[in-house]
Design a protein around this motif. Structure first.
Motif, short mmCIF file in Angstrom:
data_model
loop_
_atom_site.label_atom_id
_atom_site.label_comp_id
_atom_site.label_asym_id
_atom_site.label_seq_id
_atom_site.Cartn_x
_atom_site.Cartn_y
_atom_site.Cartn_z
N ALA A 422 3.36 -14.22 -0.30
CA ALA A 422 3.25 -14.48 -1.74
C ALA A 422 3.93 -13.36 -2.54
O ALA A 422 3.28 -12.59 -3.24
N ALA A 423 5.25 -13.30 -2.42
CA ALA A 423 6.00 -12.26 -3.15
C ALA A 423 5.94 -12.56 -4.64
O ALA A 423 6.01 -13.71 -5.06
N PRO A 424 5.80 -11.51 -5.47
CA PRO A 424 5.76 -11.75 -6.92
C PRO A 424 7.08 -12.31 -7.43
O PRO A 424 8.15 -12.00 -6.90
N TYR A 425 6.99 -13.17 -8.46
CA TYR A 425 8.17 -13.72 -9.12
C TYR A 425 8.10 -13.35 -10.60
O TYR A 425 7.08 -13.64 -11.24
N PRO A 426 9.16 -12.75 -11.19
CA PRO A 426 10.36 -12.25 -10.52
C PRO A 426 10.02 -11.09 -9.59
O PRO A 426 8.96 -10.48 -9.76
N PRO A 427 10.93 -10.78 -8.62
CA PRO A 427 10.64 -9.72 -7.66
C PRO A 427 10.31 -8.40 -8.35
O PRO A 427 10.84 -8.10 -9.42
N SER A 428 9.41 -7.64 -7.76
CA SER A 428 8.98 -6.38 -8.33
C SER A 428 8.55 -5.49 -7.18
O SER A 428 7.40 -5.49 -6.78
N PRO A 429 9.53 -4.77 -6.58
CA PRO A 429 9.21 -4.00 -5.37
C PRO A 429 8.41 -2.74 -5.69
O PRO A 429 8.51 -2.19 -6.79
N PRO A 430 7.61 -2.27 -4.72
CA PRO A 430 6.85 -1.03 -4.91
C PRO A 430 7.72 0.19 -4.67
O PRO A 430 8.84 0.07 -4.18
N SER A 431 7.18 1.35 -4.99
CA SER A 431 7.84 2.59 -4.60
C SER A 431 7.87 2.65 -3.07
O SER A 431 6.89 2.27 -2.43
N PRO A 432 8.99 3.11 -2.48
CA PRO A 432 9.04 3.18 -1.01
C PRO A 432 8.14 4.28 -0.45
O PRO A 432 7.86 4.30 0.75
N THR A 433 7.71 5.19 -1.29
CA THR A 433 6.86 6.28 -0.80
C THR A 433 5.65 6.43 -1.72
O THR A 433 5.66 5.94 -2.86
N ALA A 434 4.64 7.13 -1.23
CA ALA A 434 3.45 7.38 -2.04
C ALA A 434 3.24 8.88 -2.21
O ALA A 434 3.76 9.68 -1.42
N ASP A 435 2.51 9.25 -3.24
CA ASP A 435 2.24 10.67 -3.51
C ASP A 435 0.95 11.13 -2.86
O ASP A 435 0.77 12.31 -2.56
N VAL A 436 0.02 10.19 -2.68
CA VAL A 436 -1.29 10.59 -2.16
C VAL A 436 -1.89 9.43 -1.38
O VAL A 436 -1.59 8.26 -1.67
N THR A 437 -2.68 9.75 -0.36
CA THR A 437 -3.32 8.71 0.47
C THR A 437 -4.82 8.94 0.49
O THR A 437 -5.27 10.06 0.72
N TYR A 438 -5.57 7.88 0.22
CA TYR A 438 -7.02 7.93 0.40
C TYR A 438 -7.41 6.98 1.50
O TYR A 438 -6.93 5.84 1.52
N GLN A 439 -8.26 7.41 2.41
CA GLN A 439 -8.73 6.53 3.48
C GLN A 439 -10.20 6.20 3.28
O GLN A 439 -10.99 7.08 2.92
N MET A 440 -10.54 4.96 3.48
CA MET A 440 -11.93 4.53 3.36
C MET A 440 -12.31 3.77 4.62
O MET A 440 -11.45 3.29 5.35
N ASN A 441 -13.60 3.65 4.85
CA ASN A 441 -14.07 3.07 6.11
C ASN A 441 -15.28 2.18 5.83
O ASN A 441 -16.39 2.67 5.64
N ILE A 442 -15.04 0.88 5.79
CA ILE A 442 -16.11 -0.07 5.48
C ILE A 442 -17.02 -0.25 6.68
O ILE A 442 -16.55 -0.61 7.77
#
Ligand SMILES: *[C@@H]1O[C@H](CO)[C@@H](O)[C@H](O)[C@H]1NC(C)=O
Ligand SMILES: *[C@@H]1O[C@H](CO)[C@@H](O)[C@H](O)[C@H]1NC(C)=O
Ligand SMILES: *[C@@H]1O[C@H](CO)[C@@H](O)[C@H](O)[C@H]1NC(C)=O
Ligand SMILES: *[C@@H]1O[C@H](CO)[C@@H](O)[C@H](O)[C@H]1NC(C)=O
Ligand SMILES: *[C@@H]1O[C@H](CO)[C@@H](O)[C@H](O)[C@H]1NC(C)=O
Ligand SMILES: *[C@@H]1O[C@H](CO)[C@@H](O)[C@H](O)[C@H]1NC(C)=O
Ligand SMILES: [Cu+2]
Length: 633
Positions: A422-442
């Motif tokens: 389900a790609a967004p229309y019109p296309p809207s790509p994300p940043s190829p990299t991230a600045d910070v990562t949070y991990q969670m554990n359900i």
């Protein structure tokens, strides 16, 4: 097996329909200029109501109706939504999927963006309709959404050029028909329903020490019936996957209501249960009753109809089919997507899917079938798609055109909607990299915690009492300690959320982030062992992540698995400073603690307007001064 009984159920409904045609009418006509302020005013009351017939229960009525009235808007309009709380309990209203850009105090989360509105008080929410699409408003205090407080928000786009219909048919005439259908789209709420109030249900969870998941009915736009199967039918519909698990309880079978028994260690975990404390009809006894059946009216001469399915339900993940019709899914969570032609769509809690139906069949009544898609219960609900000039049921055999059975099993080869495409229309790509990562554990907290207690962070539960604290938005974030339950981000940065779900029997959790949408970069089965997405991408096959055109959603469901842990990666950019909840939309899970607070953009923390920051929202006195009080008050 024979479907004679289901057939009977559905013929009964079809016959009932002929005499009780109740068209769902939606007030149109908010024909205002885009710079206008649109005012909505609703009163909430606590009333006896029996949507499925039988004995009434107490429900929240919004302006006297359930579901509440739809809000119709155009992109760019400003909204003032005034709510009068005449309930016996506090409440708040959240505008699900609305970004609240620059208005974080109108997001409606108690303890994060406002104090709950006390009984007898009023509150004025102000926000802007930034983007087109279908959203919904709903209660966000405790699990009140399960008591009936929800209604649609429909925001029309600026221009039909924004719509993805050229990807369906390159004939402009067809595109115009589709666009006209979309302009008249009808919301279809599909949800589980319980005869007990949300507060009663949570008390049952605590006294029986169970994670509650057993509905009485599936409603379509607030209407439905309690349908009870024979033991033979229940046995025939029991998934073979469950048979070994059921061996742990006696009798080794699903209950008369079609539910997995509440004391099943495989699903509940290692706890001591007290199921004798449950009322017999909470899980076991099934008493048939019938309410109205929703009829969606369409006009074959228009060529197409557009429906948007919304699941505001408590815990049941649902899916639907429409007899005799395939559909083009063209919108997800309010945004347009690359359309997909499908037979069935899964609608998890909080999610919205817009579908176009080509009205190319004989003018008749066609069943809309809604089944639970989880393993916890065999249950369905029904609505009707009625063509103008309908000659009655499309077929003498009510199940002749059925794509799926009462348990959601396919009766023909069905193409399901594929959310990963389900790609967004019109296309809207994300940043190829991230600045910070949070991990969670359900996971469940485990003993000595209750079977209904969960953590999203992996450490602590987000206790319902936190809804009663001073709103985090009203506090200088430098005075708030970061913890597993309160995360801080910097404005403008790209954030990766890695959501791990602990197995075995990792459940699907329909997560929801307030304010912004997020890209769903990937989902997988097995242990997540990396520090960042970049590390994982280097280690995994290139198909593990989609950095080019991933879905852009405000709801994302974790991958279920019977034996392993699973993971899901979301990426979003912080663009709207404020205190926003990230949580599971299964109400029992959220109440059980499956949430964290994101303090987004702590470096650009907004100043809360005085009318809210006095800690009391808009007091009755101030509202009276502004002439905003309903005469009844
Ligand atoms: C709710 O009812 C009031 C009083 O009848 C009416 O003024 C108002 O417009 C209704 N609200 C909505 C959203 O329809
Ligand atoms: C279940 O919990 C009990 C009591 O805490 C404990 O003694 C037992 O080892 C646990 N069983 C399993 C299979 O984890
Ligand atoms: C259900 O769908 C599968 C393929 O997705 C197909 O193999 C199977 O035959 C279908 N079941 C029935 C009863 O048609
Ligand atoms: C937050 O960041 C976004 C994206 O960089 C920017 O558009 C916005 O103006 C910033 N907000 C504030 C309050 O600085
Ligand atoms: C995942 O990790 C757990 C314990 O950390 C381990 O028991 C399990 O075997 C691992 N699963 C896989 C598929 O490696
Ligand atoms: C669980 O993970 C193991 C190891 O990766 C794999 O062999 C197995 O097929 C997985 N099980 C399921 C049900 O996906
Ligand atoms: Cu959940």
């Amino acid at each position: 097996m024979a479907f004679s009984r289901l057939l009977a159920v559905f013929s009964y409904l079809s016959l009932a329909l002929l005499s009780t045609a109740a068209p769902s009418s939606i007030p149109h006509s908010l024909d205002r200029r885009a710079d206008d302020v649109v005012n909505f005013e609703v009163t909430l009351t606590w009333e006896d109501y029996a949507p499925i017939g039988g004995s009434p229960r107490k429900m929240i009525m919004t302006n006297g109706t359930f579901p509440g009235p739809p809000l119709k808007l155009k992109v760019g309009q400003s909204v003032e939504f005034l709510v009068h709380n005449q309930l016996p309990d506090p409440t708040t209203i959240h505008f699900h999927g609305i970004v609240q850009q620059g208005t974080p105090w109108s997001d409606g989360v108690p303890g994060l963006t406002q104090p709950a509105i006390p009984p007898g008080s009023s509150y004025l929410y102000k926000w802007t309709a930034d983007a087109s699409g279908v959203y919904f408003y709903h209660a966000h205090f405790r699990s009140q959404i399960m008591d009936g407080l929800y209604g649609a928000i429909i925001i029309a786009p600026e221009s039909k050029d924004d719509k993805p219909f050229s990807l369906i048919n390159d004939d402009p005439e067809f595109q115009d028909l589709m666009s006209a259908a979309d302009d008249e789209l009808q919301p279809v709420f599909i949800s589980d329903f319980n005869k007990y109030t949300s507060a009663e249900l949570h008390r049952q969870e605590q006294s029986a020490n169970i994670d509650f998941a057993c509905a009485d009915a599936i409603l379509v736009n607030g209407k439905g019936s309690q349908l009870c199967l024979t033991r033979d039918e229940l046995t025939a519909y029991t998934s073979p996957k469950l048979v070994p698990l059921l061996a742990a309880v006696s009798p080794s079978e699903i209950t008369d209501k079609g539910c997995l028994p509440p004391n099943l260690p495989a699903t509940q975990g290692n706890f001591t249960f007290n199921i004798d404390s449950l009322p017999s009809d909470a899980y076991f006894e099934c008493t048939p009753s019938s309410g109205e059946t929703e009829v969606i009216n369409v006009d074959g001469e228009k060529g197409f109809a557009a429906l948007t399915f919304i699941n505001p339900g408590g815990y049941e993940l649902l899916k639907f089919t429409i007899d005799g019709h395939r559909m083009w899914v063209y919108g997800a969570d309010g945004g347009y997507i690359t359309p997909q032609l499908v037979d069935t769509v899964a609608v998890n809690n909080g999610d919205r899917y817009s579908v176009l139906i080509e009205l190319n069949q004989a003018p008749a009544d066609y069943a809309i079938r809604v089944a639970n898609s989880g393993l916890n219960q065999v249950i369905s609900g029904f609505g009707v798609l009625r063509y103008k000039g309908s000659s009655g049921p499309a077929s003498e055999d009510p199940n002749a055109l059925a794509g799926m059975d009462f348990a959601g099993g396919n009766l023909t080869v069905l193409v399901p909607f594929n959310e990963n495409l389900a790609a967004p229309y019109p296309p809207s790509p994300p940043s190829p990299t991230a600045d910070v990562t949070y991990q969670m554990n359900i996971k469940k907290l485990g003993q000595p915690g209750g079977a209904y207690e969960w953590t999203l962070s992996g450490v602590n539960p987000f206790s319902p009492n936190l809804e009663d604290q001073t709103p985090l938005l009203y506090t200088d974030p430098s005075n708030v300690a970061e913890s597993d339950l309160i995360l801080k981000t910097t404005n403008g940065t790209w954030v990766d959320l890695v959501i791990k779900t602990q197995g075995p029997l990792a459940q699907p959790h329909p997560m929801h982030k307030h304010s912004n949408k997020a890209y769903v970069l990937g989902k997988g089965v097995g242990n997540w062992t990396w520090n960042t997405v970049a590390e994982a991408a280097a280690a995994l096959p290139s198909t593990a992540f989609n950095f080019q055109n991933p879905p852009l959603r405000d709801g994302y469901t974790t991958t279920p698995n019977e034996r392993n842990n699973t993971w899901m990666v979301l990426r979003y950019q912080v663009v709207n400073p404020g205190a926003f909840l990230f949580h599971c939309h299964v109400q029992t899970h959220m109440f059980g603690g499956m949430a964290v607070a994101m303090l987004d953009g702590v470096d650009e923390w907004p100043e809360v307007p005085a009318e809210y920051a006095d800690g009391n929202g808009m007091s009755l006195k101030k509202l009276a001064k502004k002439g905003k009080l309903h005469p009844k008050q």
